[in-house]
Design a protein around this motif. Structure first.
Motif, PDB file in Angstrom:
ATOM      1  N   ILE A  66       7.898 -53.547   6.355  1.00 47.85           N
ATOM      2  CA  ILE A  66       6.459 -53.560   6.605  1.00 47.85           C
ATOM      3  C   ILE A  66       5.952 -52.127   6.639  1.00 47.85           C
ATOM      4  CG2 ILE A  66       4.645 -54.252   8.209  1.00 47.85           C
ATOM      5  CD1 ILE A  66       6.436 -56.462   9.171  1.00 47.85           C
ATOM      6  N   SER A  67       5.186 -51.776   5.676  1.00 47.17           N
ATOM      7  CA  SER A  67       4.689 -50.406   5.574  1.00 47.17           C
ATOM      8  C   SER A  67       3.803 -50.061   6.763  1.00 47.17           C
ATOM      9  CB  SER A  67       3.904 -50.241   4.270  1.00 47.17           C
ATOM     10  OG  SER A  67       3.280 -48.982   4.218  1.00 47.17           O
ATOM     11  N   SER A  68       3.940 -48.824   7.243  1.00 45.06           N
ATOM     12  CA  SER A  68       3.093 -48.376   8.351  1.00 45.06           C
ATOM     13  C   SER A  68       1.692 -48.005   7.872  1.00 45.06           C
ATOM     14  CB  SER A  68       3.733 -47.171   9.046  1.00 45.06           C
ATOM     15  OG  SER A  68       3.900 -46.114   8.124  1.00 45.06           O
ATOM     16  N   LYS A  69       1.549 -47.766   6.583  1.00 49.90           N
ATOM     17  CA  LYS A  69       0.244 -47.382   6.032  1.00 49.90           C
ATOM     18  C   LYS A  69      -0.096 -48.307   4.872  1.00 49.90           C
ATOM     19  CE  LYS A  69      -2.444 -43.419   4.406  1.00 49.90           C
ATOM     20  NZ  LYS A  69      -3.500 -43.652   5.412  1.00 49.90           N
ATOM     21  N   LEU A  70      -1.221 -48.967   4.985  1.00 49.91           N
ATOM     22  CA  LEU A  70      -1.666 -49.866   3.930  1.00 49.91           C
ATOM     23  C   LEU A  70      -2.076 -49.087   2.686  1.00 49.91           C
ATOM     24  CD1 LEU A  70      -3.777 -52.320   6.065  1.00 49.91           C
ATOM     25  CD2 LEU A  70      -1.726 -52.917   4.801  1.00 49.91           C
ATOM     26  N   LYS A  71      -1.828 -49.678   1.555  1.00 41.81           N
ATOM     27  CA  LYS A  71      -2.203 -49.057   0.285  1.00 41.81           C
ATOM     28  C   LYS A  71      -3.165 -49.989  -0.426  1.00 41.81           C
ATOM     29  CE  LYS A  71      -0.209 -47.400  -4.070  1.00 41.81           C
ATOM     30  NZ  LYS A  71       1.046 -47.298  -4.862  1.00 41.81           N
ATOM     31  N   PHE A  72      -4.367 -49.528  -0.645  1.00 39.48           N
ATOM     32  CA  PHE A  72      -5.397 -50.343  -1.277  1.00 39.48           C
ATOM     33  C   PHE A  72      -5.613 -49.866  -2.713  1.00 39.48           C
ATOM     34  CE2 PHE A  72      -6.328 -50.345   3.264  1.00 39.48           C
ATOM     35  CZ  PHE A  72      -6.449 -51.698   3.516  1.00 39.48           C
ATOM     36  N   VAL A  73      -5.410 -50.748  -3.668  1.00 40.10           N
ATOM     37  CA  VAL A  73      -5.568 -50.417  -5.078  1.00 40.10           C
ATOM     38  C   VAL A  73      -6.597 -51.365  -5.688  1.00 40.10           C
ATOM     39  CG1 VAL A  73      -4.420 -50.199  -7.303  1.00 40.10           C
ATOM     40  CG2 VAL A  73      -3.166 -49.660  -5.209  1.00 40.10           C
ATOM     41  N   PRO A  74      -7.722 -50.849  -6.180  1.00 41.60           N
ATOM     42  CA  PRO A  74      -8.699 -51.717  -6.841  1.00 41.60           C
ATOM     43  C   PRO A  74      -8.065 -52.454  -8.017  1.00 41.60           C
ATOM     44  CG  PRO A  74      -9.623 -49.547  -6.411  1.00 41.60           C
ATOM     45  CD  PRO A  74      -8.151 -49.441  -6.133  1.00 41.60           C
ATOM     46  N   ALA A  75      -8.493 -53.686  -8.236  1.00 40.22           N
ATOM     47  CA  ALA A  75      -7.886 -54.493  -9.302  1.00 40.22           C
ATOM     48  C   ALA A  75      -8.922 -55.411  -9.923  1.00 40.22           C
ATOM     49  CB  ALA A  75      -6.726 -55.317  -8.740  1.00 40.22           C
ATOM     50  N   HIS A  76      -8.600 -55.874 -11.118  1.00 39.93           N
ATOM     51  CA  HIS A  76      -9.395 -56.905 -11.782  1.00 39.93           C
ATOM     52  C   HIS A  76      -8.537 -58.163 -11.772  1.00 39.93           C
ATOM     53  CE1 HIS A  76     -12.382 -58.689 -14.360  1.00 39.93           C
ATOM     54  NE2 HIS A  76     -11.465 -58.969 -15.269  1.00 39.93           N
ATOM     55  N   LEU A  77      -8.789 -59.035 -10.806  1.00 43.26           N
ATOM     56  CA  LEU A  77      -7.887 -60.158 -10.572  1.00 43.26           C
ATOM     57  C   LEU A  77      -7.791 -61.110 -11.754  1.00 43.26           C
ATOM     58  CD1 LEU A  77      -8.562 -61.074  -6.822  1.00 43.26           C
ATOM     59  CD2 LEU A  77      -7.003 -59.394  -7.808  1.00 43.26           C
ATOM     60  N   GLU A  78      -8.904 -61.279 -12.469  1.00 44.01           N
ATOM     61  CA  GLU A  78      -8.879 -62.217 -13.600  1.00 44.01           C
ATOM     62  C   GLU A  78      -7.885 -61.795 -14.681  1.00 44.01           C
ATOM     63  OE1 GLU A  78     -12.783 -62.946 -11.575  1.00 44.01           O
ATOM     64  OE2 GLU A  78     -11.578 -61.198 -12.128  1.00 44.01           O
ATOM     65  N   SER A  79      -7.552 -60.506 -14.721  1.00 39.92           N
ATOM     66  CA  SER A  79      -6.638 -60.034 -15.758  1.00 39.92           C
ATOM     67  C   SER A  79      -5.173 -60.088 -15.337  1.00 39.92           C
ATOM     68  CB  SER A  79      -6.986 -58.584 -16.143  1.00 39.92           C
ATOM     69  OG  SER A  79      -6.747 -57.705 -15.049  1.00 39.92           O
ATOM     70  N   LEU A  80      -4.918 -60.413 -14.070  1.00 39.31           N
ATOM     71  CA  LEU A  80      -3.545 -60.455 -13.583  1.00 39.31           C
ATOM     72  C   LEU A  80      -2.894 -61.801 -13.898  1.00 39.31           C
ATOM     73  CD1 LEU A  80      -3.962 -58.822 -10.056  1.00 39.31           C
ATOM     74  CD2 LEU A  80      -3.148 -57.732 -12.138  1.00 39.31           C
ATOM     75  N   SER A  81      -1.635 -61.752 -14.251  1.00 41.18           N
ATOM     76  CA  SER A  81      -0.908 -62.990 -14.520  1.00 41.18           C
ATOM     77  C   SER A  81      -0.559 -63.677 -13.209  1.00 41.18           C
ATOM     78  CB  SER A  81       0.373 -62.699 -15.308  1.00 41.18           C
ATOM     79  OG  SER A  81       1.227 -61.842 -14.560  1.00 41.18           O
ATOM     80  N   GLN A  82      -0.340 -64.976 -13.266  1.00 36.84           N
ATOM     81  CA  GLN A  82       0.080 -65.794 -12.127  1.00 36.84           C
ATOM     82  C   GLN A  82      -0.980 -65.934 -11.034  1.00 36.84           C
ATOM     83  OE1 GLN A  82       3.839 -63.662 -11.221  1.00 36.84           O
ATOM     84  NE2 GLN A  82       4.884 -65.519 -11.863  1.00 36.84           N
ATOM     85  N   ILE A  83      -2.193 -65.532 -11.339  1.00 35.87           N
ATOM     86  CA  ILE A  83      -3.277 -65.725 -10.374  1.00 35.87           C
ATOM     87  C   ILE A  83      -3.905 -67.103 -10.607  1.00 35.87           C
ATOM     88  CG2 ILE A  83      -5.549 -64.919  -9.628  1.00 35.87           C
ATOM     89  CD1 ILE A  83      -3.348 -63.115  -8.751  1.00 35.87           C
ATOM     90  N   ASP A  84      -4.174 -67.811  -9.525  1.00 39.46           N
ATOM     91  CA  ASP A  84      -4.829 -69.119  -9.605  1.00 39.46           C
ATOM     92  C   ASP A  84      -6.333 -68.875  -9.767  1.00 39.46           C
ATOM     93  OD1 ASP A  84      -5.881 -71.639  -9.303  1.00 39.46           O
ATOM     94  OD2 ASP A  84      -4.655 -72.159  -7.558  1.00 39.46           O
ATOM     95  N   ILE A  85      -6.754 -68.681 -11.008  1.00 36.03           N
ATOM     96  CA  ILE A  85      -8.150 -68.337 -11.290  1.00 36.03           C
ATOM     97  C   ILE A  85      -9.103 -69.450 -10.874  1.00 36.03           C
ATOM     98  CG2 ILE A  85      -9.802 -67.808 -13.116  1.00 36.03           C
ATOM     99  CD1 ILE A  85      -7.973 -65.518 -12.445  1.00 36.03           C
ATOM    100  N   LYS A  86      -8.690 -70.694 -11.072  1.00 38.86           N
ATOM    101  CA  LYS A  86      -9.555 -71.819 -10.731  1.00 38.86           C
ATOM    102  C   LYS A  86      -9.892 -71.812  -9.240  1.00 38.86           C
ATOM    103  CE  LYS A  86      -9.868 -76.868 -10.957  1.00 38.86           C
ATOM    104  NZ  LYS A  86      -9.177 -78.121 -11.358  1.00 38.86           N
ATOM    105  N   THR A  87      -8.882 -71.643  -8.389  1.00 38.01           N
ATOM    106  CA  THR A  87      -9.117 -71.626  -6.944  1.00 38.01           C
ATOM    107  C   THR A  87      -9.870 -70.366  -6.534  1.00 38.01           C
ATOM    108  OG1 THR A  87      -7.068 -72.873  -6.605  1.00 38.01           O
ATOM    109  CG2 THR A  87      -8.008 -71.786  -4.687  1.00 38.01           C
ATOM    110  N   LEU A  88      -9.542 -69.251  -7.164  1.00 38.19           N
ATOM    111  CA  LEU A  88     -10.244 -67.995  -6.885  1.00 38.19           C
ATOM    112  C   LEU A  88     -11.734 -68.136  -7.173  1.00 38.19           C
ATOM    113  CD1 LEU A  88     -10.051 -64.914  -6.192  1.00 38.19           C
ATOM    114  CD2 LEU A  88      -9.756 -64.533  -8.647  1.00 38.19           C
ATOM    115  N   ASN A  89     -12.069 -68.733  -8.305  1.00 33.97           N
ATOM    116  CA  ASN A  89     -13.479 -68.931  -8.660  1.00 33.97           C
ATOM    117  C   ASN A  89     -14.165 -69.914  -7.727  1.00 33.97           C
ATOM    118  OD1 ASN A  89     -13.371 -67.126 -10.791  1.00 33.97           O
ATOM    119  ND2 ASN A  89     -12.852 -68.689 -12.302  1.00 33.97           N
ATOM    120  N   TYR A  90     -13.404 -70.928  -7.280  1.00 32.09           N
ATOM    121  CA  TYR A  90     -13.984 -71.899  -6.342  1.00 32.09           C
ATOM    122  C   TYR A  90     -14.415 -71.184  -5.060  1.00 32.09           C
ATOM    123  CZ  TYR A  90     -13.855 -75.004  -2.303  1.00 32.09           C
ATOM    124  OH  TYR A  90     -14.151 -75.625  -1.116  1.00 32.09           O
TER     125      TYR A  90
END
Length: 271
Positions: A66-90
């Protein structure tokens, strides 16, 4: 893979040190005490490494994932594989219809060093709360969480699901972090329940809402939460935590679905 390697390294190191340097010395010390029967000494000497392994080695391994410091990276979720786009859009459509504003998509939140998690973050300009739609790619579970930050480091989070309920209960609960899981409800019901409970705890404990809903405030709150998690894990007995996980299925549905921390005790005092 990294977690497994770390675990093996710590485990083999502990076994070597125990057998090479500690076992005989501690056994001789116990036997020299005389008032402890020999049979009991041998039982103790076999229990000690188990306790040390879980409470020291196991805890170090757990914290190392468990990292002591969070790392936030902006992303375009629709372009990522294995993302449940249908539920995300809902969730996106449902939350925006409730007045939430989408403020960021984040990848690799460093919830742990061994897993990748993505989230879509929203804020509500009227109710001053955040909403998160969270998924670990490749896992079917996508859930929504609505959270508010209050004074004195109190926080309230309502979720429509929560993977690893037992682990969350055993190792990640904190006195001022309220978590309520309401399985299968709509985002509208989740928001309504969250606001109703938030108002109640603010009234009962005489707390004020923190109105900053900027992405910077979200980052700061998340980082503070991570620091709090690590402090709790460091103080928590691993053996007791494992027992709590084992006994979790015997708890009532209410006990499984909510953690109110010190709220009830403090509210009773003020009442």
């Amino acid at each position: 893979m990294r977690t497994k390697i770390i675990t093996y390294i710590y485990a083999f190191s502990f076994i070597f040190i125990w057998k090479a340097f500690l076992y005989k010395r501690i056994l001789h010390f116990l036997l020299d005490l005389k008032f402890i029967p020999a049979d009991i000494c041998y039982i103790i000497i076999n229990i000690i490494p188990v306790i040390i392994f879980f409470e020291v080695v196991g805890k170090i391994v757990f914290l190392s994932t468990i990292s002591s410091k969070l790392k936030f990276v902006p992303a375009h979720l629709e372009s990522l594989s294995q993302i449940d786009i249908k539920t995300l859009n809902y969730y996106t459509n449902a939350l925006e219809s409730l007045g939430f504003t989408r403020i960021s998509d984040l990848e690799d939140l460093e919830l742990s060093k061994s897993s990748l998690t993505v989230a879509r973050i929203f804020s509500h300009p009227k109710h001053f709360c955040f909403a998160e739609v969270i998924q670990t790619p490749g896992h079917s579970s996508v859930f929504c969480a609505i959270g508010s930050a209050l004074e004195q480091e109190w926080s309230v989070s309502f979720r429509d699901n929560s993977p690893n309920h037992a682990i969350l209960y055993a190792f990640l609960r904190r006195p001022k972090r309220i978590i309520v899981v309401k399985q299968g409800v709509t985002p509208e019901e989740l928001l309504r329940s969250h606001l109703k409970f938030r108002q109640k705890i603010m009234r009962d404990l005489n707390l004020q809402l923190l109105p900053d809903i900027s992405i910077e405030a979200y980052f700061d709150q998340s980082q503070r939460s991570r620091i709090g998690q690590r402090k709790v894990l460091w103080r928590k007995s691993v053996i007791i935590g494992l027992l709590e996980i084992g006994l979790f299925n015997f708890k009532s549905e209410v006990q499984k679905s909510e953690w109110l921390g010190d709220y009830a005790r403090l509210a009773a005092k003020k009442g």
